[in-house]
Design an enzyme around this catalytic site. Structure first.
Site, PDB file in Angstrom:
ATOM      1  N   LYS A 126       1.152   3.509  25.431  1.00 57.17           N
ATOM      2  CA  LYS A 126       2.213   2.970  24.371  1.00 57.17           C
ATOM      3  C   LYS A 126       1.222   4.310  23.280  1.00 57.17           C
ATOM      4  CE  LYS A 126       5.005  -0.150  22.780  1.00 57.17           C
ATOM      5  NZ  LYS A 126       6.242  -0.593  23.576  1.00 57.17           N
ATOM      6  N   ASP A 166      10.426   2.746  20.182  1.00 60.57           N
ATOM      7  CA  ASP A 166      10.010   1.935  20.250  1.00 60.57           C
ATOM      8  C   ASP A 166      10.357   1.319  19.234  1.00 60.57           C
ATOM      9  OD1 ASP A 166       8.130  -0.643  20.662  1.00 60.57           O
ATOM     10  OD2 ASP A 166       7.456  -0.347  19.333  1.00 60.57           O
TER      11      ASP A 166
END
Length: 447
Positions: A126, A166
């Site tokens: 991430k 995201d």
């Protein structure tokens, strides 16, 4: 057993005591996985979970950029490469002022389990930056993305680390990021997913997380010989995940009555039909407006400023906004108002006390690492299409997505069934995700 869990958490806390979101995610996994480890001789004494909670690599870097007035700004960029035991790192980039190491480590840790559940060969990662795209011009966004990628490109690649979007990173941002990567590396590869359809993207990718959340909930409802048909659905958020969760719920015959953003939520008791949903998509995706503007067009609806929608009576709740948006009191309100199913579209939107309430009431509850895995699953399918230099139809991708969500549900049933007719989907998802990664780590030795 609780002593083992406490000892483990004490060690994790000693290294990461200033990272509350990460500790929350680890605690939730430890509660179910450590008892399983203790029951399996193959994992005992190998400290597998302790190795999993430590990122293989945590990268931070400076991101300088120039605004339209010529002023120089500096943000902080991150990439957490959590675990690559079963494949290259895979996980989104988040641009939001709240981004810090704790949030990204929690997301990367969750991503490791989520990617494992998809059955696709993807590790967990991430990244992102504490940059706020809101209120910025397209040129400012481009300059920031180009600066961000001018450092990130050193650490990613189609066989190393494949980022995606995201919160705050949509098609526009992916385009700018990919353009700079292509220039710096002088190659056209599938290093980012969520790309435009004309340059390597996949059909159904924008819809995938929302669709997958509903597909998972549909599978849970089937275990009770029930369905979405005629049910009232409450949804938080109004971005891609919420929009397409609403769309799929409508396709299955449900009535969607809420959507929200950080300013509050709208309640439309007449139901948010396809025409109204199209209005929301235009409002949020093109005009970048606030959900409160919905009531200017649909006067029968109401807007509740600064509130969340969990007080609204419903059969099914789909939290699709952000982490820790649903607390214990919210859970109690949902239960009191007849909610029988909660499927997480966001990452860790339910706080531990909320999950405890859902489990106590024995309703259907799906954790995000299982129910929102559709997005990364379709990113994996995009990677496959890029490698094959071909594109699949919407129907092909959607069918593959359904199959993956069905498989995840079956794995959760396998490991989460308590033998008395109740399935603990949190336990099922955690153990199923753990087993695949743990077995790969054991096979590869201490690395």
């Amino acid at each position: 057993m609780q002593d083992k869990i406490n000892t483990f958490m004490d060690e994790v806390r000693s290294r990461n005591g200033h990272e509350p979101e990460f500790l929350q995610a680890v605690q939730e996994v430890a509660e179910t996985v450590i008892p399983y480890i203790a029951s399996q001789e193959i994992y005992n004494g190998k400290n597998i979970l302790l190795r999993m909670v430590e990122p293989e690599r945590a990268i931070t870097f400076r991101v300088p950029w120039v605004d339209d007035d010529g002023e120089i700004h500096v943000n902080r960029g991150y990439r957490i490469q959590m675990n690559s035991a079963i494949g290259p790192y895979k996980g989104g980039l988040r641009f939001h002022p709240t981004v810090d190491m704790s949030i990204l480590k929690f997301l990367a840790f969750e991503q490791t389990f989520k990617n494992s559940l998809t059955t696709l060969p993807m590790g967990g990662g991430k990244g992102g930056a504490d940059f706020d795209p809101k209120g910025k011009s397209d040129d400012e966004i481009m300059r920031f993305c180009h600066s961000f990628m001018s450092e990130l490109f050193r650490h990613i690649g189609p066989n190393t680390d494949i980022p995606a979007g995201d919160i705050g990173v949509g098609g526009r941002e992916i385009g700018f990021l990919f353009g700079m990567y292509r220039k710096l590396r002088n190659e056209f590869t599938g290093v980012l997913t969520g790309k435009g359809l004309t340059w390597g993207g996949s059909l159904i990718r924008p819809e995938a997380t929302g669709y997958g959340t509903v597909y998972f909930a549909e599978n849970m409802m089937k275990t009770k010989n029930d369905s979405f048909d005629g049910k009232t659905v409450v949804i938080s958020g109004s971005g891609n995940v919420a929009q397409f969760a609403a769309e799929k719920a409508l396709h299955l015959g449900a009535k969607v009555v809420t959507l929200s953003d950080s300013s509050g939520y709208i309640l439309d008791e007449d139901g948010i039909d396809e025409e109204k949903l199209e209005f929301v998509m235009t409002l949020k995706n093109e005009k970048r407006g606030r959900i409160s503007e919905y009531i200017d067009t649909y006067s029968n609806a109401k807007f509740f400023e600064g509130e969340t929608p969990w007080e609204v009576p419903c059969d099914i709740a789909l939290p699709c906004a952000t982490q820790n948006e649903l607390n214990g009191e919210d859970a109690q309100k949902l239960l009191e108002n007849g909610c029988i199913c909660v499927s997480e579209g966001a990452n860790m939107p339910s706080m531990p006390e909320a999950i405890a309430e859902f489990h106590k009431a024995k309703i259907l509850f799906a954790p995000g690492k299982a129910s929102n895995a559709g997005g990364v699953a379709t990113s994996g399918l995009e990677m496959s299409q890029n490698s094959l230099r071909m594109s699949w139809s919407s129907e092909e991708v959607d069918n593959k997505l359904k199959d993956i969500m069905n498989d995840i549900h079956e794995k959760c049933l396998e490991y989460g069934d308590d033998g008395n007719g109740f399935t603990d989907y949190v336990k099922g998802a955690n153990i199923a995700g753990f087993v695949k990664v743990a077995d790969a780590m054991l096979a590869q030795g201490v690395v």
